[in-house]
Write an enzyme that holds these catalytic residues in place. Structure first.
Site, PDB file in Angstrom:
ATOM      1  CE1 TYR A 316      -6.689  41.206 -26.527  1.00  0.00           C
ATOM      2  CE2 TYR A 316      -8.358  41.302 -29.158  1.00  0.00           C
ATOM      3  CZ  TYR A 316      -6.912  40.731 -27.868  1.00  0.00           C
ATOM      4  OH  TYR A 316      -5.712  41.941 -29.192  1.00  0.00           O
ATOM      5  CB  CYS A 345      -6.955  19.724 -29.058  1.00  0.00           C
ATOM      6  SG  CYS A 345      -7.281  19.289 -30.670  1.00  0.00           S
ATOM      7  CD  GLU A 346      -5.131  25.956 -26.623  1.00  0.00           C
ATOM      8  OE1 GLU A 346      -5.949  26.215 -25.183  1.00  0.00           O
ATOM      9  OE2 GLU A 346      -4.441  25.577 -27.408  1.00  0.00           O
TER      10      GLU A 346
END
Ligand code: LLP
Length: 423
Positions: A316, A345-346
């Protein structure tokens, strides 16, 4: 009121030094304050004392059995949305006559479980759902209470992902269809369609959207009464906002002042479904600094909690206050702006972006505030990370209420089929 305070540069939860809990239980660690939780529940209960509502705490906010039991002991009922939440409610020993069940997608199995448990009522969100509950109740030879969830089409002024009372949302039934349902309610002999439910969204900081929705609903209740249709329950949902950053949400008293006249006019048993208001500021997440990394463009604090532990910032863009657990100088002098990120891993894996922070070093603990609601319950095992430990503090004692998952828990239900094993 919350019971997370700095005393001589150390953060305490009630009378327990948080650093000691982090050292004892490890991180990521969710810590809840019993007295903060109960205080928020009682604030709402007292603000509405004159009409004695049934406050059904919304399990999805924080569904730990200990939290459910603590609130039930003070008289709370529960708002559930799944068979899993019903199972928890039963395990926590909650009186089924204090349980209400909402969800746009209840399955046959879930409806059967709830009918067998004898819950107070279902909040129904569509005609096919009404038909299904009626059919299953007939099969079980029972009759159940039902409230129609009305979608009042009001703007709650919150994040669009948690707006639920607009006609473009999947939730609830419009007034015209609801009117037809009430007029034809004898077509459902196993249902007592005796209530109205609204829930217009979450993290709502002003009373005006509630007033707008309730004005419509109270008018509708009057129209039904004139047609000889008398109801028993009005469920006004949850959604009350809390302070994460600089919000100035209505207090329980301000809220009650605004809505009580309308609730009195409705003259029905009032149900409320607060989740965040009760649990949100009762919990923190403690995390450890793994590395401080500088790139040509940015400064990163890499911590051992990721979006799998707390997804609200990623999902959000939510703000959570973050501070070091111990202060060196009585205050936290801002050193630099950092992105505070997890190990996942993002690039969407962050707890804060561009946040001014004092100097921190590897091994320091940071505290993420206001994580008691939609923190642990939205956590996952993404990246095969074990889920955090949860601890409940009562005065000067800390109780583990959920053990940290072990790596073997990650694969507990997985099976390598025989063809891959060469059989
Ligand atoms: N009743 C119903 C029917 C609901 O759907 C909800 C929340 C509540 C009550 C409790 O709402 P509360 O008082 O906690 O605002 N994950 C999001 C919040 C989603 C709320 C979903 N429904 C977040 O982290 O902000």
């Amino acid at each position: 009121m919350h019971k997370f305070n700095y005393k001589s540069n150390n953060l305490y939860c009630e009378d327990v030094k948080v650093q000691e809990l982090a050292e004892r239980f490890g991180t990521p660690l969710y810590i809840y304050s019993y007295h903060t939780l109960i205080d928020h529940f009682l604030k709402l209960k007292n603000a509405f004392k004159s009409i004695d509502p049934l406050i059904c705490y919304s399990v999805k906010a924080n569904s730990n059995l200990a939290i459910l039991k603590a609130l039930a002991d003070k008289g709370a009922g529960l708002d559930i949305v799944s068979g899993g939440e019903l199972y928890r409610a039963k395990k926590a020993g909650i009186d089924p006559k204090k349980i209400v069940y909402a969800s746009v997608g209840k399955t046959e199995e879930e409806i059967t479980q709830a009918l067998k448990a004898g819950i107070l009522f279902f909040n129904v969100e569509s005609i096919p759902e009404l038909e299904l509950i009626n059919k299953i109740a007939c099969r079980l030879a029972v009759k159940t209470n039902v409230a129609i969830r009305i979608n009042p089409d009001v703007e709650p002024k919150t994040h669009h992902y948690i707006t639920t009372g607009k006609l473009t949302n999947k939730f609830g039934i419009d007034f015209e269809t609801a009117r037809i349902i009430f007029l034809t309610r004898n077509d459902f002999p196993h249902l007592d369609i005796c209530g109205i439910h609204i829930h217009i969204g979450s993290q709502i900081t002003q009373s005006s959207p509630y007033v707008a929705a309730l004005e419509k609903v109270v008018r509708f209740i009057g129209q039904l009464a004139r047609k000889g249709i008398d109801l028993k329950y009005l469920n006004i949902g949850g959604g009350l906002g809390i302070i994460y950053d600089k919000e100035t949400p209505q207090t329980a008293r301000e809220f009650s002042k605004k809505v009580l006249p309308l609730l009195r006019q409705a003259n029905l048993k009032i149900i409320m479904e607060p989740g965040r208001f009760i649990a949100g500021n009762s919990g923190i997440l403690v995390t450890k600094v793994l590395f401080v990394k500088k790139t040509p463009l940015k400064n990163f604090i890499i911590v051992d909690s990721g979006m799998n532990d707390l997804i609200r910032p990623s999902l959000y863009g939510a703000y959570h206050d973050i501070s070091p657990l111990t202060r060196t100088d009585g205050k936290n002098h801002i050193h630099l702006k950092y992105d505070i990120v997890g190990p996942i891993c993002e690039s969407g894996d962050f707890l804060a972006k561009g946040r001014g922070m004092p100097k921190v070093a590897e091994g320091d603990y940071l505290v993420v505030f206001s994580c008691g609601a939609y923190g642990f319950t939205m956590s996952s095992n993404y990246n095969s990370r074990t889920r955090a430990e949860e601890v409940l503090v009562f005065k000067d004692e800390a109780f583990v209420i959920r053990k940290r998952e072990r790596q073997k828990d990650l694969i507990r239900n997985e099976i390598i089929p025989s063809f891959l094993l060469g059989f």
